[in-house]
Design an enzyme around this catalytic site. Structure first.
Site: not given
Ligand code: DX5
Ligand code: ZN
Length: 221
Positions: A200, A11, A69, A36, A71, A140, A40, A145-148, A38, A178-180
Site C-alpha cells: 500500500g 493496496s 481482503h 488489493h 476483514m 499478514m 474493514m 486494520g491499518f496501512g503503513g 481491503d 500483506d503488511g509493511g
C-alpha cells in the site's frame, strides 16, 4: 523452493480516496498485477474502509483482478455482494466465523478464487485441513486494520513454513504477503517463499508508482 513469478498487488487503502479511478489506472499503467482491496467493518478490525459499491464503480476502470481482503465478521452474508461487484479473489480470516470450510465452499460456488488470511498470531495449522479448497494463502505481516505499519519480521518463518506445506503437497496455491512490504522487506518475503506481494504505502506513497512497483518486484527477484 520457489516458485512462480512474483506478482505485485497494490493496496487501494493507501490511495487518494478522492481520485480512486485515476489511482487505479496509474498503478495498472505502472505494472501492477492485481488490485488489493481491503474491506474493514469497524468490528473485526478497528477501522472502516469501503464496501462493494466502490468495487462496482471501479470495475470498469481496470482489467486487473480484484484481490479482495475481507476483514469483516460475520462474512458469509456479504460474499455474494462482493462477487456481484466484481471480486475475482475473495479472502477472509478463519476467525470471522465458526465455519471457514463452508465459507470457502460458498466463495467457490460464486465462481471466485478463494483465500484464507492468517493473522500474525494465527498458526499455520489453521489452513492445513482446507488446502484442497484454497487458491491463495494471505500471510499478514502486520496486524490487520491499518496501512503503513511496520513489517513483523517473525512472520518470515511462518511464510517459510507455509511454503513448505504448499510444496510438500504439490498444491497450486499462491502465497501472498500483506503488511509493511517495501523494497527492503520484499526480498526477504520472496526468499522465505512468497510469490505475491501486497504493498500500500510503498506504492501509493511513492512519487513514481511504476518505479515503486519495479523496486518491490526486482528487489525481490
Ligand atoms: C492492512 C491491510 C493491508 C494494508 C497494507 O490491514 O490488509 O493490505 O493496506 O498497507 P501497507 O503496505 O502500507 O502496510
Ligand atoms: Zn490487505
Amino acid at each position: 523452493m520457489p516458485q512462480l513469478p512474483t506478482l505485485i498487488a497494490p493496496s487501494l487503502l493507501a490511495a487518494d480516496f478522492a481520485r480512486l479511478a485515476e489511482e487505479v489506472a496509474a498503478v495498472e499503467a505502472g505494472g501492477a498485477d492485481w488490485l488489493h482491496l481491503d474491506i474493514m467493518d469497524g468490528h473485526f478490525v478497528p477501522n472502516i474502509s469501503f464496501g462493494p459499491a466502490v468495487l462496482k464503480a471501479l470495475r470498469r476502470h481496470t482489467k486487473m483482478p480484484f484481490d479482495v481482503h475481507l476483514m469483516i465478521a460475520p462474512v458469509d452474508y456479504l460474499l455474494g455482494a462482493f462477487a456481484d461487484a466484481g471480486a475475482d479473489h475473495i479472502m477472509f480470516h478463519p476467525e470471522a466465523g465458526p465455519h471457514p470450510h463452508r465459507t470457502l465452499q460458498a466463495i467457490k460456488a460464486l465462481g471466485c478464487k478463494a483465500g484464507l488470511v492468517l493473522n500474525p498470531g494465527t498458526p499455520v495449522s489453521m489452513v492445513e485441513p482446507m488446502l484442497d479448497m484454497v487458491d491463495i494463502i494471505l500471510a499478514m505481516s502486520v496486524n490487520p486494520g491499518f496501512g503503513g505499519q511496520k513489517f513483523i519480521v517473525s512472520q518470515l518463518d511462518k511464510i517459510a513454513a507455509i511454503r513448505t506445506l504448499i510444496d510438500a503437497g504439490g498444491w497450486e496455491i499462491r502465497l501472498e504477503v500483506d503488511g509493511g512490504v517495501d523494497p527492503t522487506t520484499a526480498p526477504r518475503c520472496i526468499e522465505s517463499g512468497a510469490d505475491t506481494l501486497v504493498a500500500g504505502t510503498a506504492v501509493f506513497g511513492a512519487p513514481d508508482y511504476a518505479a515503486a512497483i519495479s523496486a518491490i518486484r526486482h528487489g525481490a527477484a
